[in-house]
Design a protein around this motif. Sequence first.
Motif, PDB file in Angstrom:
ATOM      1  N   VAL A  85      13.408  13.506  50.100  1.00  0.00           N
ATOM      2  CA  VAL A  85      12.610  13.092  48.949  1.00  0.00           C
ATOM      3  C   VAL A  85      13.453  12.249  48.001  1.00  0.00           C
ATOM      4  N   VAL A  86      14.761  12.520  47.965  1.00  0.00           N
ATOM      5  CA  VAL A  86      15.664  11.769  47.092  1.00  0.00           C
ATOM      6  C   VAL A  86      16.228  10.549  47.805  1.00  0.00           C
ATOM      7  N   GLN A  87      16.616  10.720  49.065  1.00  0.00           N
ATOM      8  CA  GLN A  87      17.392   9.691  49.759  1.00  0.00           C
ATOM      9  C   GLN A  87      16.572   8.533  50.297  1.00  0.00           C
ATOM     10  N   LYS A  88      15.372   8.815  50.805  1.00  0.00           N
ATOM     11  CA  LYS A  88      14.586   7.779  51.487  1.00  0.00           C
ATOM     12  C   LYS A  88      14.016   6.786  50.478  1.00  0.00           C
ATOM     13  N   PRO A  89      14.329   5.486  50.605  1.00  0.00           N
ATOM     14  CA  PRO A  89      13.856   4.502  49.624  1.00  0.00           C
ATOM     15  C   PRO A  89      12.333   4.400  49.562  1.00  0.00           C
ATOM     16  N   ASP A  90      11.683   4.461  50.728  1.00  0.00           N
ATOM     17  CA  ASP A  90      10.235   4.284  50.787  1.00  0.00           C
ATOM     18  C   ASP A  90       9.518   5.609  51.029  1.00  0.00           C
ATOM     19  N   VAL A  91       9.960   6.666  50.347  1.00  0.00           N
ATOM     20  CA  VAL A  91       9.343   7.979  50.528  1.00  0.00           C
ATOM     21  C   VAL A  91       7.874   7.923  50.109  1.00  0.00           C
ATOM     22  N   GLN A 152      13.534  18.356  43.881  1.00  0.00           N
ATOM     23  CA  GLN A 152      14.119  17.100  44.348  1.00  0.00           C
ATOM     24  C   GLN A 152      13.335  15.887  43.849  1.00  0.00           C
ATOM     25  N   ILE A 153      12.075  16.060  43.567  1.00  0.00           N
ATOM     26  CA  ILE A 153      11.302  14.972  42.950  1.00  0.00           C
ATOM     27  C   ILE A 153      11.897  14.636  41.578  1.00  0.00           C
ATOM     28  N   LEU A 154      12.225  15.659  40.805  1.00  0.00           N
ATOM     29  CA  LEU A 154      12.843  15.429  39.496  1.00  0.00           C
ATOM     30  C   LEU A 154      14.226  14.818  39.638  1.00  0.00           C
ATOM     31  N   VAL A 155      14.968  15.236  40.662  1.00  0.00           N
ATOM     32  CA  VAL A 155      16.286  14.650  40.908  1.00  0.00           C
ATOM     33  C   VAL A 155      16.156  13.164  41.235  1.00  0.00           C
ATOM     34  N   ARG A 156      15.187  12.823  42.088  1.00  0.00           N
ATOM     35  CA  ARG A 156      14.979  11.415  42.455  1.00  0.00           C
ATOM     36  C   ARG A 156      14.663  10.578  41.225  1.00  0.00           C
ATOM     37  N   ARG A 157      13.893  11.135  40.319  1.00  0.00           N
ATOM     38  CA  ARG A 157      13.524  10.403  39.108  1.00  0.00           C
ATOM     39  C   ARG A 157      14.615  10.455  38.035  1.00  0.00           C
ATOM     40  N   ASN A 161      17.169  15.933  32.251  1.00  0.00           N
ATOM     41  CA  ASN A 161      16.828  16.597  30.996  1.00  0.00           C
ATOM     42  C   ASN A 161      15.815  17.706  31.246  1.00  0.00           C
ATOM     43  N   ASP A 162      14.813  17.436  32.086  1.00  0.00           N
ATOM     44  CA  ASP A 162      13.828  18.471  32.420  1.00  0.00           C
ATOM     45  C   ASP A 162      14.468  19.602  33.224  1.00  0.00           C
ATOM     46  N   LEU A 163      15.327  19.254  34.168  1.00  0.00           N
ATOM     47  CA  LEU A 163      16.001  20.279  34.969  1.00  0.00           C
ATOM     48  C   LEU A 163      16.889  21.156  34.095  1.00  0.00           C
ATOM     49  N   ALA A 164      17.556  20.544  33.112  1.00  0.00           N
ATOM     50  CA  ALA A 164      18.405  21.324  32.215  1.00  0.00           C
ATOM     51  C   ALA A 164      17.571  22.281  31.377  1.00  0.00           C
ATOM     52  N   ARG A 165      16.441  21.799  30.886  1.00  0.00           N
ATOM     53  CA  ARG A 165      15.568  22.652  30.076  1.00  0.00           C
ATOM     54  C   ARG A 165      15.014  23.810  30.902  1.00  0.00           C
ATOM     55  N   PRO A 281      27.891  18.357  37.302  1.00  0.00           N
ATOM     56  CA  PRO A 281      27.061  17.275  36.764  1.00  0.00           C
ATOM     57  C   PRO A 281      27.270  15.943  37.485  1.00  0.00           C
ATOM     58  N   VAL A 282      28.528  15.626  37.802  1.00  0.00           N
ATOM     59  CA  VAL A 282      28.803  14.362  38.497  1.00  0.00           C
ATOM     60  C   VAL A 282      28.160  14.370  39.878  1.00  0.00           C
ATOM     61  N   ALA A 283      28.308  15.490  40.582  1.00  0.00           N
ATOM     62  CA  ALA A 283      27.717  15.589  41.920  1.00  0.00           C
ATOM     63  C   ALA A 283      26.199  15.507  41.855  1.00  0.00           C
ATOM     64  N   ALA A 284      25.612  16.125  40.830  1.00  0.00           N
ATOM     65  CA  ALA A 284      24.152  16.135  40.707  1.00  0.00           C
ATOM     66  C   ALA A 284      23.595  14.731  40.501  1.00  0.00           C
ATOM     67  N   VAL A 285      24.257  13.947  39.672  1.00  0.00           N
ATOM     68  CA  VAL A 285      23.773  12.599  39.365  1.00  0.00           C
ATOM     69  C   VAL A 285      24.164  11.607  40.457  1.00  0.00           C
TER      70      VAL A 285
END
Length: 312
Positions: A85-91, A152-157, A161-165, A281-285
């Motif tokens: 969901v994160v990696q594929k460009p044309d998901v 993973q949708i939130l990670v892709r976007r 901030n939402d994940l932290a909350r 944090p670095v790995a996450a981003v």
Amino acid sequence: MESRLASASLRAERRKADLLSRAVKLTGQAIWASLGQLAQALLATISTIILARILGAETYGVFALGLLIVGFAEIFVGGHAADIVVQKPDVTGGHRNAAFVALSMISVFAAVVIWAGGTAAADFFEAPQLQAPLLAMAVLPVLTGLASVPNQILVRRLQFNDLARIGAVSGTLAVLIGVVLAFSGAGIWSLVIMEIARRAMNLAMLFPAACWRPGLRFQRQELAEVLRFASRRVENNGLTYISQNALPRLFIGQWLGTEALGLFAVARRLLDQLHNILSGPVAAVAFPAAAQLQHDREGLARLIETSVRLTT
């Protein structure tokens, strides 16, 4: 000739502006990821110290055995299994639906296996007090599997901030529940219920934040792509989990007993929180950023170099 030069110059300026905008966004989300990791690390550290003091090392050891068994199942349904969901460009929406359905089915199967094997696991580790909590902990892989795709949708976007909350709210409420139960004499059930509550609240907040509803519409090809990608991620993360987490706990629990495992688990948890603060944090981003730059070799090289310097 002049028009071509002007056009090339304009494209270069737009590229620089796009890179600057992307860098600003990544920096902002890295800060949010850092705050989220810091909040969760502080909560985990405080709760570990308080609960370990109240419950004792042996209780923590029994709980660690339960998490060890659950962790094997979550190799197949954790967030990495939905990384397509994160990696594929044309998901597509079909990819998301296929990943959600596949992970949900696998997680339910894993829960049934854990539930059915509770007695055998308790006998193997010679810890009869593990059997009942493990039956309840069988729900944990299901909660993880259901949460993987919206997370993973939130990670892709890059919505860190939402994940932290979400992590801060669910973690805080879960710790409060665990501490209250521990003080009331619930024993190991304070740890079990705390973990279930944390994941359940996390799941409940992820779907609204992702603005996504799972469906059953997907093509066979999309499902095949999801399973093929997930199998590679599972293989890599499975080897890492077994070598770095499972084997030490397995040996300690089997040969030194639950009290020794409890001491090890508490110490390891505190060290893991330090690791999460420093490099998490670095790995996450870096992963979603690398996915966006996968066709820009120059930009990807700069991202990798910067990430290595920061984590070092």
